[in-house]
Write a protein that holds these residues in place. Structure first.
Motif, short mmCIF file in Angstrom:
data_model
loop_
_atom_site.label_atom_id
_atom_site.label_comp_id
_atom_site.label_asym_id
_atom_site.label_seq_id
_atom_site.Cartn_x
_atom_site.Cartn_y
_atom_site.Cartn_z
N GLU A 195 0.83 -1.21 0.00
CA GLU A 195 0.00 0.00 0.00
C GLU A 195 0.86 1.26 0.00
N GLU A 196 2.00 1.21 0.69
CA GLU A 196 2.83 2.41 0.83
C GLU A 196 3.68 2.70 -0.41
N TYR A 197 4.26 1.65 -0.99
CA TYR A 197 5.26 1.87 -2.03
C TYR A 197 4.84 1.39 -3.42
N LEU A 198 3.92 0.39 -3.50
CA LEU A 198 3.59 -0.17 -4.80
C LEU A 198 2.25 0.30 -5.33
N ALA A 199 1.26 0.45 -4.43
CA ALA A 199 -0.08 0.86 -4.89
C ALA A 199 -0.06 2.19 -5.64
N PRO A 200 0.77 3.20 -5.22
CA PRO A 200 0.79 4.45 -5.99
C PRO A 200 1.26 4.28 -7.43
N LEU A 201 1.94 3.14 -7.75
CA LEU A 201 2.44 2.91 -9.10
C LEU A 201 1.47 2.07 -9.94
N ASN A 202 0.31 1.71 -9.40
CA ASN A 202 -0.64 0.88 -10.15
C ASN A 202 -1.05 1.55 -11.46
N ILE A 203 -1.35 0.71 -12.47
CA ILE A 203 -1.62 1.19 -13.82
C ILE A 203 -3.07 1.66 -13.92
N GLU A 204 -3.24 2.98 -13.85
CA GLU A 204 -4.58 3.59 -13.94
C GLU A 204 -5.55 2.83 -13.02
N ASN A 205 -6.73 2.45 -13.50
CA ASN A 205 -7.70 1.75 -12.65
C ASN A 205 -7.95 0.31 -13.09
N THR A 206 -7.26 -0.11 -14.14
CA THR A 206 -7.57 -1.43 -14.71
C THR A 206 -6.41 -2.40 -14.62
N GLY A 207 -5.19 -1.94 -14.44
CA GLY A 207 -4.04 -2.83 -14.39
C GLY A 207 -3.66 -3.19 -12.97
N ASP A 208 -2.83 -4.21 -12.83
CA ASP A 208 -2.40 -4.70 -11.53
C ASP A 208 -0.89 -4.86 -11.49
N ILE A 209 -0.32 -4.70 -10.28
CA ILE A 209 1.08 -5.02 -10.01
C ILE A 209 1.10 -6.25 -9.12
N ILE A 210 1.84 -7.29 -9.57
CA ILE A 210 1.86 -8.58 -8.89
C ILE A 210 3.30 -8.91 -8.52
N VAL A 211 3.53 -9.41 -7.31
CA VAL A 211 4.86 -9.83 -6.86
C VAL A 211 4.78 -11.29 -6.42
N LYS A 212 5.71 -12.10 -6.99
CA LYS A 212 5.80 -13.52 -6.62
C LYS A 212 7.16 -13.77 -5.96
N ASN A 213 7.17 -14.74 -5.06
CA ASN A 213 8.44 -15.12 -4.46
C ASN A 213 9.19 -16.11 -5.35
N GLU A 214 10.33 -16.60 -4.88
CA GLU A 214 11.17 -17.46 -5.72
C GLU A 214 10.50 -18.78 -6.07
N LYS A 215 9.45 -19.17 -5.33
CA LYS A 215 8.75 -20.42 -5.61
C LYS A 215 7.54 -20.21 -6.52
N GLY A 216 7.28 -18.96 -6.93
CA GLY A 216 6.16 -18.69 -7.82
C GLY A 216 4.85 -18.39 -7.11
N THR A 217 4.86 -18.26 -5.79
CA THR A 217 3.63 -17.97 -5.04
C THR A 217 3.41 -16.47 -5.01
N ILE A 218 2.16 -16.05 -5.28
CA ILE A 218 1.83 -14.62 -5.26
C ILE A 218 1.80 -14.15 -3.81
N ILE A 219 2.65 -13.15 -3.49
CA ILE A 219 2.73 -12.61 -2.13
C ILE A 219 2.25 -11.17 -2.06
N MET A 220 2.09 -10.50 -3.21
CA MET A 220 1.55 -9.14 -3.24
C MET A 220 0.61 -9.04 -4.44
N HIS A 221 -0.64 -8.62 -4.20
CA HIS A 221 -1.63 -8.51 -5.26
C HIS A 221 -2.77 -7.62 -4.75
N PRO A 222 -3.32 -6.73 -5.57
CA PRO A 222 -4.44 -5.89 -5.10
C PRO A 222 -5.68 -6.71 -4.79
#
Length: 753
Positions: A195-222
């Motif tokens: 919320e503090e560092y990544l949400a301000p960079l979200n792509i307009e209102n329709t895109g998403d920023i996704i972060v996965k760990n080294e095993k491929g598990t989604i750990i950050m997602h809106p």
């Protein structure tokens, strides 16, 4: 013309129809090609925009985690923290350790929610929770015992706080010398970081920023429902079924390339409906850990934008064709260029916004590089000064011993020796700027009133006639645990800034001190225990500061002075010194009225050791064995001094000021010498490399390394037994000769003197 009139009407209509069909076919072909090219262009532009966003997010995460690792390393390497950790094992008292932990937590950015201090056995000594607190979770997921046993530092692991909530652990092994004292583990709330560092960079209102760990598990997602989703684990037939081909290719590229773009069909195993996506990814690498950042935009969003624009354009083309016919092609080209310009303008606007975010991240990297440069410069200065101080301290000590207290010049030589010792302490203040060593200034009980008296006396001597000094600290009887040299640095820096703020118009400089209870501390500072504090007030009636300036005065490299007049490091160093002493600082200022700095330090019940004149000490015992010693030091003053004293102590000494010449002589007769004294930093050979080469020829050779700062390779070689002892310059000759005697007698222990 006459011939055309003779063409039958039916044929004439047929020819017109044929021409019109051909024209329409050409136009249709042109429209289809134009539409395809336009679609490809827009998709490529969106992919590039997503790639820039993914890079920005990856860089932001990398800087954030690296900064947290650096901050916790500064805490665990501070002399005060290490001293208190050792005191804990000796006395069982952990009050000062708690104060260090609280000071560290209060100085952190958002995201750090909990810190654990573990002892050697992995048991929790102290735990601090930041407000607002994390929800309750199973602490066995933190693997605290495993981290303590592994003695590692860096990124720990990502763990699940709740079904849609992840946390991250960062680990630092507390090492003093070669001994592990314990472990510090901090817990970061990844939801808050997003919320503090990544949400301000979200792509307009329709895109998403996704972060996965080294095993491929989604750990950050809106979308919280998609947290913990892992396509490798949850999608059956991912690498075999044809419908998953695009997704499988994307994942394969994502885990084999640093960055890239793709168009694929996304599947989330029923959590969200399948959808075609445009994506860009960038890998984040920190401390041997890789995370994968993706910026994703639904393909339908881009398609709708294209179709809407092309539909409007098609209607306009049809109207022009109906009215003007032949002019449609020219008008179409003009309209197309206009649309391209609008798209490029919007694209450049988005790029500009992203570049601003990147610029802010890049500034942090530039500041870190400046600190590295200062560290390298500090290391060089320390090396050169220590080479000068070695003969000054050595000869003065030697001559003083030879004279004895009855000599009329004994006190004069003692003054030279004490001045050299003071210079050594000042040189040690440069070591915190070097990454190779932390501050080695001695910590102990300090009479704060004596420090204030010395500093105000010094300041009063340089005050302009239009500035008046007011003092108010008599009989405070306050003792603090720390470094007197560093406390002098803090107070003189604050007084110097106050005097500069009153240049020209003059004013009043006020230095006051008083004891206060823990209840009287500012509301935003909560000590671990309710011990007493002393508050030092340094105030001026100068020009004052604006609120914008006040918000940045403790930032490294921030200065309001003209170029060449200030580095912007003074108040940053002041704040770091106070944190290492378990204290903190507040600043208040009003433009036109002046500034006030309040320094808070915890008091201690320990008594200050009385100052005693240095005793001459017993004379160094002469050696009768005449064992040959190989001395290698590129500084001729140091080499001359050591040869003279060692020769006088009964040793046979062969001196070399060139490392290559020393190595050639050694290789010619490897068993001639039983012990080697080697300088750590020389032009042609590092001392560690020279010792390693000589030990490969003569494994029985005893080796002592002399250096101004201890590097990692020297510590490693000492642990492996290739170096028997490490002595810090300026050398303590008595300890040096004692160690030489033990090594030649076959005794050895791993220490740094």
């Amino acid at each position: 013309m006459q011939k055309l009139k003779q063409i039958p009407k039916r044929v004439h209509h047929f020819l017109i129809g044929l021409v019109l069909t051909a024209v329409l076919g050409v136009l249709a072909f042109a429209v289809v090609n134009t539409y395809t090219a336009y679609t490809d262009m827009v998709v490529q532009q969106q992919q590039q925009y997503l790639l820039v966003t993914a890079r920005a997010v990856s860089k932001t995460l990398s800087l954030y985690i690296s900064g947290q690792l650096r901050d916790i390393e500064i805490l665990t390497r501070s002399p005060g923290f290490l001293t208190e950790f050792e005191n804990y094992y000796e006395t069982g008292g952990d009050t000062a350790l708690r104060e260090h932990i609280v000071s560290y937590m209060l100085s952190q950015k958002r995201g750090v929610k909990r810190i654990y201090l573990l002892d050697k056995n992995g048991d929790v000594m102290y735990q601090y929770n930041d407000y607002p607190f994390l929800e309750v979770f199973d602490e066995s997921l933190l693997h605290l015992k495993e981290y303590a046993a592994a003695h590692t530092s860096g990124i720990g692991s990502v763990f699940r706080i709740s079904p849609q909530h992840y946390g991250l652990t960062l680990v630092n092994d507390v090492i003093h010398g070669s001994e592990s004292l314990g472990t510090v583990v901090i817990v970061i709330d990844l939801e808050q970081v997003y919320e503090e560092y990544l949400a301000p960079l979200n792509i307009e209102n329709t895109g998403d920023i996704i972060v996965k760990n080294e095993k491929g598990t989604i750990i950050m997602h809106p979308n919280a429902k998609l947290l913990t989703f892992n396509p490798f684990r949850q999608i059956q037939g991912l690498d075999t079924l044809p419908q998953y081909k695009g997704l499988n290719e994307l994942l394969t590229r994502q885990y084999s390339q640093e960055e890239g773009t793709a168009i694929y069909r996304d599947y989330s195993n029923g959590i969200a409906p399948p959808e075609d996506e445009i994506a860009a990814f960038s890998r984040m690498n920190v401390n041997n850990t890789a995370w994968y950042v993706s910026a994703v935009l639904p393909y339908s969003t881009v398609k709708n934008l294209i179709d809407r624009n092309v539909g409007q354009f098609g209607m306009l083309v049809a109207a022009i064709l109906f009215v003007l016919g032949v002019c449609v092609i020219s008008f179409y080209a003009m309209r197309k260029n206009q649309q391209n310009l609008k798209l490029e303008a919007a694209y450049l606007k988005d790029i500009n916004h992203t570049l601003k975010e990147l610029h802010q991240s890049r500034e942090q990297v530039y500041h870190y590089q400046k600190l590295q440069t200062i560290g390298a410069l500090a290391s060089g200065i320390v090396h050169e000064f220590n080479n000068l101080l070695t003969p000054i301290l050595g000869y003065s000590e030697f001559i003083r011993e030879r004279m004895g207290p009855e000599s009329e010049y004994y006190d004069d030589m003692s003054e030279i020796y004490e001045a050299g010792t003071r210079a050594k302490e000042i040189v040690e203040q440069l070591l915190p700027f070097s990454r190779r060593e932390t501050d080695s200034t001695a910590y102990g009980p300090v009479n704060l009133e004596a420090v204030l008296q010395d500093d105000t006396k010094m300041v009063s001597m340089i005050l302009p006639s239009n500035i008046r000094l007011e003092k108010g600290y008599k009989d405070i009887h306050a003792t603090v645990y720390g470094s007197a040299t560093q406390l002098h640095q803090v107070l003189l820096n604050l007084c110097s800034n106050a005097v500069q703020a009153m240049e020209g118009k003059g004013g009043t400089l006020t230095v006051q001190a008083e004891k206060i209870s823990a209840d009287a501390l500012p509301a935003n500072y909560h000590p671990a225990v309710a011990s007493g504090f002393v508050r030092v007030r340094v105030a001026d009636t100068g020009c004052g500061m604006t609120s914008e300036t006040l918000a940045h005065i403790f930032d490294a490299f921030f200065t309001t002075k003209a170029a060449g007049e200030g580095t912007g490091l003074g108040l940053s160093v002041v704040q770091n010194i106070l944190i290492s002493h378990g204290g903190f600082i507040e600043a208040h200022s009003t433009v036109g009225e002046g500034s006030e700095f309040l320094v808070y330090l915890p008091v201690t019940a320990q008594a200050v050791a009385p100052e005693r004149p240095a005793a001459p000490g017993a004379p160094v015992r002469l050696n009768s064995g005449k064992q040959p010693i190989l001395l290698v030091d590129d500084e001729e003053r140091v080499a001359r001094y050591l040869k003279r004293r060692l020769t006088r102590s009964g040793y046979t000494v062969d001196v070399f000021t060139d490392a290559e010449e020393a190595l050639d002589a050694f290789l010619a007769s490897p068993t001639r010498w039983q012990l080697a004294l080697v300088d750590g930093t020389m032009p042609k050979y590092k001392g560690t490399a020279l010792i390693q080469r000589m030990r490969s020829e003569n494994p029985n050779l005893a080796a002592i390394l002399m250096t101004g700062f201890v590097e990692q390779d020297a510590v490693q070689m000492q642990q492996e037994g290739l170096i028997d002892e490490i002595f810090l310059k300026p050398l303590d000759y008595r300890k040096l000769t004692e160690k030489i005697g033990k090594l030649l007698a076959g005794e050895s222990d791993l220490t740094t003197v």
